[in-house]
Design a protein around this motif. Structure first.
Motif, mmCIF file in Angstrom:
data_model
loop_
_atom_site.group_PDB
_atom_site.id
_atom_site.type_symbol
_atom_site.label_atom_id
_atom_site.label_comp_id
_atom_site.label_asym_id
_atom_site.label_seq_id
_atom_site.Cartn_x
_atom_site.Cartn_y
_atom_site.Cartn_z
ATOM 1 N N ALA A 1 0.798 -1.188 -0.115
ATOM 2 C CA ALA A 1 -0.065 0.099 0.118
ATOM 3 C C ALA A 1 0.827 1.091 -0.006
ATOM 4 N N ASP A 2 0.410 2.277 -0.915
ATOM 5 C CA ASP A 2 1.342 3.387 -0.976
ATOM 6 C C ASP A 2 0.400 4.554 -0.114
ATOM 7 N N GLU A 3 1.185 5.364 0.632
ATOM 8 C CA GLU A 3 0.442 6.117 1.447
ATOM 9 C C GLU A 3 -0.270 7.423 0.469
ATOM 10 N N ARG A 4 -0.257 7.339 -0.544
ATOM 11 C CA ARG A 4 -1.236 7.969 -1.353
ATOM 12 C C ARG A 4 -2.611 7.449 -1.828
ATOM 13 N N GLU A 5 -2.707 6.150 -1.401
ATOM 14 C CA GLU A 5 -4.042 5.261 -1.819
ATOM 15 C C GLU A 5 -4.695 4.958 -0.339
ATOM 16 N N THR A 6 -5.814 4.369 -0.402
ATOM 17 C CA THR A 6 -6.427 3.662 0.555
ATOM 18 C C THR A 6 -6.254 2.361 0.625
ATOM 19 N N VAL A 7 -6.122 1.963 1.891
ATOM 20 C CA VAL A 7 -5.777 0.402 1.929
ATOM 21 C C VAL A 7 -6.702 -0.532 1.464
ATOM 22 N N LEU A 8 -7.968 0.033 1.055
ATOM 23 C CA LEU A 8 -8.921 -0.578 0.203
ATOM 24 C C LEU A 8 -8.310 -0.573 -1.142
ATOM 25 N N GLN A 9 -7.930 0.456 -1.676
ATOM 26 C CA GLN A 9 -7.424 0.604 -3.017
ATOM 27 C C GLN A 9 -6.349 -0.261 -3.397
ATOM 28 N N ALA A 10 -5.413 -0.236 -2.364
ATOM 29 C CA ALA A 10 -4.346 -0.904 -2.552
ATOM 30 C C ALA A 10 -4.473 -2.453 -2.743
ATOM 31 N N ALA A 11 -5.541 -2.790 -1.817
ATOM 32 C CA ALA A 11 -5.901 -4.304 -2.103
ATOM 33 C C ALA A 11 -6.705 -4.567 -3.249
ATOM 34 N N LEU A 12 -7.618 -3.785 -3.655
ATOM 35 C CA LEU A 12 -8.016 -3.976 -4.988
ATOM 36 C C LEU A 12 -7.139 -3.947 -6.186
ATOM 37 N N ASN A 13 -6.291 -2.954 -6.132
ATOM 38 C CA ASN A 13 -5.073 -2.901 -7.107
ATOM 39 C C ASN A 13 -4.271 -4.221 -7.283
ATOM 40 N N ALA A 14 -4.197 -4.695 -6.142
ATOM 41 C CA ALA A 14 -3.495 -6.162 -5.888
ATOM 42 C C ALA A 14 -4.242 -7.236 -6.275
ATOM 43 N N GLY A 15 -5.537 -7.202 -6.614
ATOM 44 C CA GLY A 15 -6.255 -8.141 -7.194
ATOM 45 C C GLY A 15 -7.041 -9.111 -6.004
ATOM 46 N N VAL A 16 -6.768 -8.393 -4.723
ATOM 47 C CA VAL A 16 -7.313 -9.056 -3.533
ATOM 48 C C VAL A 16 -9.130 -8.776 -3.543
ATOM 49 N N ALA A 17 -9.942 -9.786 -3.196
ATOM 50 C CA ALA A 17 -11.414 -9.834 -3.252
ATOM 51 C C ALA A 17 -11.742 -9.183 -2.094
ATOM 52 N N PHE A 18 -11.429 -7.846 -1.618
ATOM 53 C CA PHE A 18 -11.826 -7.265 -0.432
ATOM 54 C C PHE A 18 -12.999 -6.598 -0.332
ATOM 55 N N PRO A 19 -14.087 -6.920 0.498
ATOM 56 C CA PRO A 19 -15.502 -6.692 0.501
ATOM 57 C C PRO A 19 -15.705 -4.950 0.722
ATOM 58 N N ASN A 20 -16.371 -4.547 -0.343
ATOM 59 C CA ASN A 20 -16.688 -3.231 -0.158
ATOM 60 C C ASN A 20 -17.965 -2.926 -1.163
ATOM 61 N N ARG A 21 -18.402 -1.676 -0.957
ATOM 62 C CA ARG A 21 -19.598 -1.228 -1.631
ATOM 63 C C ARG A 21 -19.527 0.320 -1.862
ATOM 64 N N CYS A 22 -19.721 0.959 -1.013
ATOM 65 C CA CYS A 22 -19.639 2.383 -1.223
ATOM 66 C C CYS A 22 -18.518 3.234 -1.250
ATOM 67 N N GLN A 23 -17.530 2.812 -0.681
ATOM 68 C CA GLN A 23 -16.007 3.106 -0.763
ATOM 69 C C GLN A 23 -16.098 4.486 -0.025
ATOM 70 N N VAL A 24 -17.047 5.123 0.712
ATOM 71 C CA VAL A 24 -16.864 6.173 1.472
ATOM 72 C C VAL A 24 -17.146 6.244 2.898
#
Length: 87
Positions: free
Chosen positions: A15-38
């Motif tokens: 995870a880069d400090e400029r992205e959220t942990v969720l964004q980093a997980a999704l960018n890495a192909g991790v199936a992280f539960p999410n819906r609204c992202q806010v």
């Protein structure tokens, strides 16, 4: 870049400090539960076992929840290596 370890699945991603942990997980192909992202739906809520995070806006968590380690990954950025627990 910080290492994020996701338990109990033992998945690791960076995870880069400029992205959220969720964004980093999704960018890495991790199936992280999410819906609204806010931070409103609480689907990405997980427990931080170790490490340091920060929020741009304070999350809608009680002091007790924060003391227990609960974080919204859609709002949190990694400030160090993290170990997270996702049930």
């Amino acid at each position: 870049m910080h290492q994020v370890r996701l338990l109990p699945h033992d998945i690791t991603f960076t995870a880069d400090e400029r992205e959220t942990v969720l964004q980093a997980a999704l960018n890495a192909g991790v199936a992280f539960p999410n819906r609204c992202q806010v931070g409103a739906c609480a689907m990405c809520l997980c427990r931080k076992l170790s490490g340091e995070i920060s929020y741009q806006l304070e999350p809608m968590l009680t002091e007790k929840e924060q003391a227990e380690g609960w974080i919204f990954t859609c709002q949190a950025t990694a400030k160090s290596d993290l170990v997270l627990e996702l049930d």
